[in-house]
Design a protein around this motif. Sequence first.
Motif, PDB file in Angstrom:
ATOM      1  N   LEU A 232       0.828  -1.205   0.000  1.00  0.00           N
ATOM      2  CA  LEU A 232       0.000   0.000   0.000  1.00  0.00           C
ATOM      3  C   LEU A 232       0.860   1.253   0.000  1.00  0.00           C
ATOM      4  N   LYS A 233       1.893   1.290   0.837  1.00  0.00           N
ATOM      5  CA  LYS A 233       2.749   2.476   0.875  1.00  0.00           C
ATOM      6  C   LYS A 233       3.540   2.635  -0.421  1.00  0.00           C
ATOM      7  N   GLN A 234       3.972   1.530  -0.994  1.00  0.00           N
ATOM      8  CA  GLN A 234       4.670   1.587  -2.280  1.00  0.00           C
ATOM      9  C   GLN A 234       3.790   2.281  -3.319  1.00  0.00           C
ATOM     10  N   LEU A 235       2.524   1.888  -3.393  1.00  0.00           N
ATOM     11  CA  LEU A 235       1.601   2.498  -4.351  1.00  0.00           C
ATOM     12  C   LEU A 235       1.308   3.957  -3.998  1.00  0.00           C
ATOM     13  N   GLN A 236       1.036   4.220  -2.728  1.00  0.00           N
ATOM     14  CA  GLN A 236       0.720   5.587  -2.320  1.00  0.00           C
ATOM     15  C   GLN A 236       1.858   6.541  -2.650  1.00  0.00           C
ATOM     16  N   TYR A 237       3.086   6.088  -2.439  1.00  0.00           N
ATOM     17  CA  TYR A 237       4.220   6.953  -2.718  1.00  0.00           C
ATOM     18  C   TYR A 237       4.372   7.226  -4.219  1.00  0.00           C
ATOM     19  N   THR A 238       4.000   6.258  -5.076  1.00  0.00           N
ATOM     20  CA  THR A 238       4.052   6.547  -6.518  1.00  0.00           C
ATOM     21  C   THR A 238       3.036   7.613  -6.888  1.00  0.00           C
ATOM     22  N   TRP A 239       1.825   7.520  -6.321  1.00  0.00           N
ATOM     23  CA  TRP A 239       0.803   8.529  -6.640  1.00  0.00           C
ATOM     24  C   TRP A 239       1.229   9.912  -6.155  1.00  0.00           C
ATOM     25  N   LEU A 240       1.735   9.983  -4.920  1.00  0.00           N
ATOM     26  CA  LEU A 240       2.145  11.265  -4.373  1.00  0.00           C
ATOM     27  C   LEU A 240       3.289  11.869  -5.178  1.00  0.00           C
ATOM     28  N   ARG A 241       4.232  11.045  -5.567  1.00  0.00           N
ATOM     29  CA  ARG A 241       5.346  11.554  -6.355  1.00  0.00           C
ATOM     30  C   ARG A 241       4.888  12.021  -7.737  1.00  0.00           C
ATOM     31  N   ALA A 242       3.904  11.314  -8.308  1.00  0.00           N
ATOM     32  CA  ALA A 242       3.402  11.708  -9.634  1.00  0.00           C
ATOM     33  C   ALA A 242       2.716  13.072  -9.572  1.00  0.00           C
TER      34      ALA A 242
ATOM     35  N   ALA B 190       3.079  15.375  -7.338  1.00  0.00           N
ATOM     36  CA  ALA B 190       4.012  16.399  -6.861  1.00  0.00           C
ATOM     37  C   ALA B 190       5.154  16.645  -7.838  1.00  0.00           C
ATOM     38  N   ASP B 191       5.168  15.917  -8.959  1.00  0.00           N
ATOM     39  CA  ASP B 191       6.249  16.027  -9.939  1.00  0.00           C
ATOM     40  C   ASP B 191       7.603  15.807  -9.258  1.00  0.00           C
ATOM     41  N   ALA B 192       7.645  14.753  -8.450  1.00  0.00           N
ATOM     42  CA  ALA B 192       8.863  14.419  -7.701  1.00  0.00           C
ATOM     43  C   ALA B 192       9.229  12.959  -7.967  1.00  0.00           C
ATOM     44  N   HIS B 193       9.449  12.619  -9.219  1.00  0.00           N
ATOM     45  CA  HIS B 193       9.684  11.231  -9.603  1.00  0.00           C
ATOM     46  C   HIS B 193      10.970  10.681  -8.986  1.00  0.00           C
ATOM     47  N   ALA B 194      10.915   9.394  -8.654  1.00  0.00           N
ATOM     48  CA  ALA B 194      12.087   8.668  -8.164  1.00  0.00           C
ATOM     49  C   ALA B 194      12.045   7.269  -8.733  1.00  0.00           C
ATOM     50  N   ASP B 195      13.186   6.629  -8.785  1.00  0.00           N
ATOM     51  CA  ASP B 195      13.256   5.245  -9.214  1.00  0.00           C
ATOM     52  C   ASP B 195      12.355   4.381  -8.324  1.00  0.00           C
ATOM     53  N   PHE B 196      11.676   3.410  -8.932  1.00  0.00           N
ATOM     54  CA  PHE B 196      10.742   2.567  -8.189  1.00  0.00           C
ATOM     55  C   PHE B 196      11.437   1.778  -7.092  1.00  0.00           C
ATOM     56  N   TRP B 197      12.711   1.522  -7.251  1.00  0.00           N
ATOM     57  CA  TRP B 197      13.433   0.818  -6.199  1.00  0.00           C
ATOM     58  C   TRP B 197      13.529   1.679  -4.948  1.00  0.00           C
ATOM     59  N   ASP B 198      13.732   2.980  -5.111  1.00  0.00           N
ATOM     60  CA  ASP B 198      13.742   3.886  -3.961  1.00  0.00           C
ATOM     61  C   ASP B 198      12.371   3.902  -3.283  1.00  0.00           C
ATOM     62  N   VAL B 199      11.321   3.950  -4.087  1.00  0.00           N
ATOM     63  CA  VAL B 199       9.959   3.955  -3.549  1.00  0.00           C
ATOM     64  C   VAL B 199       9.674   2.643  -2.810  1.00  0.00           C
ATOM     65  N   THR B 200      10.143   1.543  -3.369  1.00  0.00           N
ATOM     66  CA  THR B 200       9.948   0.236  -2.737  1.00  0.00           C
ATOM     67  C   THR B 200      10.635   0.178  -1.381  1.00  0.00           C
TER      68      THR B 200
ATOM     69  N   SER C  18      11.248   5.418 -18.651  1.00  0.00           N
ATOM     70  CA  SER C  18      11.513   6.082 -19.934  1.00  0.00           C
ATOM     71  C   SER C  18      10.715   7.369 -20.104  1.00  0.00           C
ATOM     72  N   VAL C  19       9.686   7.590 -19.261  1.00  0.00           N
ATOM     73  CA  VAL C  19       8.900   8.828 -19.345  1.00  0.00           C
ATOM     74  C   VAL C  19       8.945   9.634 -18.050  1.00  0.00           C
ATOM     75  N   GLY C  20       9.451   9.046 -16.968  1.00  0.00           N
ATOM     76  CA  GLY C  20       9.685   9.804 -15.746  1.00  0.00           C
ATOM     77  C   GLY C  20       8.450  10.161 -14.940  1.00  0.00           C
ATOM     78  N   VAL C  21       7.410   9.331 -15.031  1.00  0.00           N
ATOM     79  CA  VAL C  21       6.224   9.542 -14.208  1.00  0.00           C
ATOM     80  C   VAL C  21       5.545   8.195 -14.008  1.00  0.00           C
ATOM     81  N   PHE C  22       4.890   8.015 -12.868  1.00  0.00           N
ATOM     82  CA  PHE C  22       4.260   6.740 -12.576  1.00  0.00           C
ATOM     83  C   PHE C  22       2.844   6.656 -13.149  1.00  0.00           C
ATOM     84  N   LYS C  23       2.352   5.426 -13.284  1.00  0.00           N
ATOM     85  CA  LYS C  23       0.956   5.208 -13.650  1.00  0.00           C
ATOM     86  C   LYS C  23       0.043   5.796 -12.572  1.00  0.00           C
ATOM     87  N   PRO C  24      -1.138   6.276 -12.979  1.00  0.00           N
ATOM     88  CA  PRO C  24      -1.802   6.100 -14.277  1.00  0.00           C
ATOM     89  C   PRO C  24      -1.648   7.279 -15.235  1.00  0.00           C
TER      90      PRO C  24
END
Length: 228
Positions: A46-56, A58-68, A150-156
């Motif tokens: 849940l936190k892994q997913l929430q952090y992708t949405w928040l980063r998207a 906030a335009d604060a992209h990070a590698d998914f490994w960092d988010v994990t 390759s595009v620097g933003v998370f789904k969706p």
Amino acid sequence: MAITTCVFDAYGTLFDVAAAARQAAAEPDQDALRDKWPELANHWRLKQLQYTWLRAVADAHADFWDVTQDGLDWALEATGLQGDPALRQRLLDLYWELQAYPEVPAMLKALKDGGMQTAILSNGSPPMLEGAVRSAGIGGVLDDILSVESVGVFKPHARVYDLVCDRFGCERSNVLFVSSNGWDAAGASGYGFVTAWVNRAGEPMDRLPWTPAHVLSDLTLIPELAGV
């Protein structure tokens, strides 16, 4: 229009995201984790997913490994397991070797035998995805592994879904997109893909402007939906 391309989310769809915690809990000297691994696995995902949405947003992209890793650290603290660096490292190591769900190899083979183009489209970074695909032994039945990196933003975000038609030269209506995340399947529906939500847990439908075209309990019927 006919389906020509089947695209899958990775984590939770092809690969069992609870497998790392479950496997670690079964290993020797993991008494503290043994009763807490389901809670830990749920918090981690849940936190892994929430952090992708928040980063998207906030335009604060990070590698998914960092988010994990961030999601795991929160989950370890929430379950009172944050004081064990060896456990943290073991869980992270196992995440690179997640098990595929049992029906995955035969399902992908049936798609390829039927002439479908197949791919992963995931928030995961390329090294993470390549490790999981290699561990599961499914590289031979995938045409490509597409990552949001390759595009620097998370789904969706729509830029992520753009990767599919850019890669395969198909129309949106030619794509069957499959995800275990209801919000992901909904977002892909709004984008114009034909979608299937693999609702393994029997969860309610997300309250979003779009809904998946199909709802399944596992991946077994995907070749039938694709028309092969």
